[in-house]
Enzyme design. Structure first.
Site, PDB file in Angstrom:
ATOM      1  N   ASP A  34       0.839  -1.197   0.000  1.00 22.97           N
ATOM      2  CA  ASP A  34       0.000   0.000   0.000  1.00 22.97           C
ATOM      3  C   ASP A  34       0.880   1.255   0.000  1.00 22.97           C
ATOM      4  O   ASP A  34       0.707   2.173  -0.829  1.00 22.97           O
ATOM      5  CB  ASP A  34      -0.880  -0.046   1.279  1.00 22.97           C
ATOM      6  N   THR A 118      -0.989 -11.403   3.161  1.00 25.07           N
ATOM      7  CA  THR A 118       0.077 -12.238   3.738  1.00 25.07           C
ATOM      8  C   THR A 118       1.240 -11.436   4.329  1.00 25.07           C
ATOM      9  O   THR A 118       2.233 -12.009   4.752  1.00 25.07           O
ATOM     10  CB  THR A 118       0.648 -13.228   2.700  1.00 25.07           C
TER      11      THR A 118
END
Ligand code: ADP
Length: 329
Positions: A34, A118
């Site tokens: 992100d 993950t």
């Protein structure tokens, strides 16, 4: 149409129209992929994200890609890992579906995913890859011809290994449905040295029985849309996917080689439970540990109260052992 996994930095992908961002509910940026996407796209991305009103877990929202080489960014929020019993796999599946739906609505035919959830969200990659790859294959089966390329861009080698192996398994037909009727000759051939008895029912069903003297020793049958393998009181069902069928074949081989045996617990002569164990694990100690896992508290209480015997029968042709388990221990 290609599905693949590669190693790289998702912000540098030039072969796709859209990349997916592993965002959080605020859509206002964060760490990991992100952070990398916001940094590479530039501050205009954050401006557009502010107008979206956040995003729920499993949803997906689309924005422009600004300074990135692709056209769009699809933001989704993966589930955080809380041990696996909190709808994690369902929500992760939903993320992949939502992203692909949004992509389809915008006519996007090439898309890159990171390994959603993950990183900071803690979903073990050993499990996430199964869910992720299964979700994508499920989607393209439902909507064929909608995409030219779906890829995972994995940051590290280990993640890449999991995704590529899983994609290979899908490509090899490991998850495809098999035709159970066509497998009958193969199963009979596998058991041919053991004088198999074959019974057929009026529909497509069949049973192949191996006898030991007059008694049934083992059977495999196909009925009601599944295979069943039985040994003594133990039996197991297998679905009609190649992966399940391969497990069935392995289990049959193991029985034929006497490398696993069926274990049954009886209380006062009545059946209580059965399971299989590999012969190498079958010490009396291991048997009792396994038997204890199966015994509910009530059974032990009952055995103590009425002096019932708990017996653990170990169905091994070579040994034919029965242990009596003391409920006090
Ligand atoms: P989540 O919060 O969904 O777990 P993270 O960004 O923490 O998301 O991690 C998801 C995956 O993305 C991890 O495997 C991480 O190593 C990987 N990742 C981090 N940066 C990048 C990048 N620039 N390109 C591709 N993958 C990345």
């Amino acid at each position: 149409m290609e599905i693949r996994a590669i190693q790289g930095d998702i912000t540098k992908q030039t072969d796709v129209e859209a990349i997916v961002n592993a965002a959080n509910e605020s859509l206002l940026g964060g760490g990991g992929v992100d952070g990398a996407i916001h940094y590479a796209a530039g501050p205009e991305l954050l401006k557009e994200c502010r107008t979206l009103g956040g995003c729920k877990i499993g949803e997906a929202k689309i924005t422009g890609a600004y300074n990135l080489p692709c056209k769009y960014i699809i933001h989704t929020v993966g589930p955080r890992w809380h041990g696996g019993n909190n709808r994690e796999s369902e929500l992760l599946t939903l993320c992949y579906k939502s992203c692909l739906e949004v992509a389809m609505q915008h006519g996007i035919r090439t898309i890159a995913f990171p390994s959603l959830s993950t990183g900071a969200f803690g979903y073990p990659v050993e499990q996430a890859n199964l869910v992720a790859v299964g979700a994508v294959y499920g989607f393209v089966e439902e909507y064929p011809d909608q995409f030219d390329l779906i890829e995972w861009v994995c940051f590290d080698k280990n993640t890449l290994k999991y995704y590529s192996n899983q994609i290979e398994l899908h490509k090899s037909g490991f998850y495809e449905e098999i035709d159970p009727v066509s497998k009958e000759p193969e199963l009979i051939a596998l058991l041919s040295e053991h004088n198999p008895e074959v019974h057929r029912s009026t529909d497509d069903g069949y049973s192949i029985i191996i006898k030991d003297g007059d008694e049934e020793h083992m059977y495999v049958d196909y009925n009601d849309g599944k295979f069943t393998l039985g040994l003594g009181c133990w039996h197991n069902h297998y679905n009609l996917y190649r992966k399940d069928y391969e497990n069935l074949l392995k289990d049959i081989e193991n029985i034929l080689n006497n490398s696993f045996v069926a274990v049954t617990i009886r209380c006062n002569g009545e059946w209580f439970g059965s399971w299989k164990m590999s012969v190498s694990e079958c010490s009396k100690k291991e048997l009792i540990i396994e038997a204890r896992k199966m015994m509910r508290k009530e059974l032990i209480e009952k055995a103590k109260k009425y002096g019932y015997q708990i017996e653990c029968e170990f169905l091994d042709k070579s040994k034919d052992l029965i242990y009596t388990i003391d409920p006090e221990i």
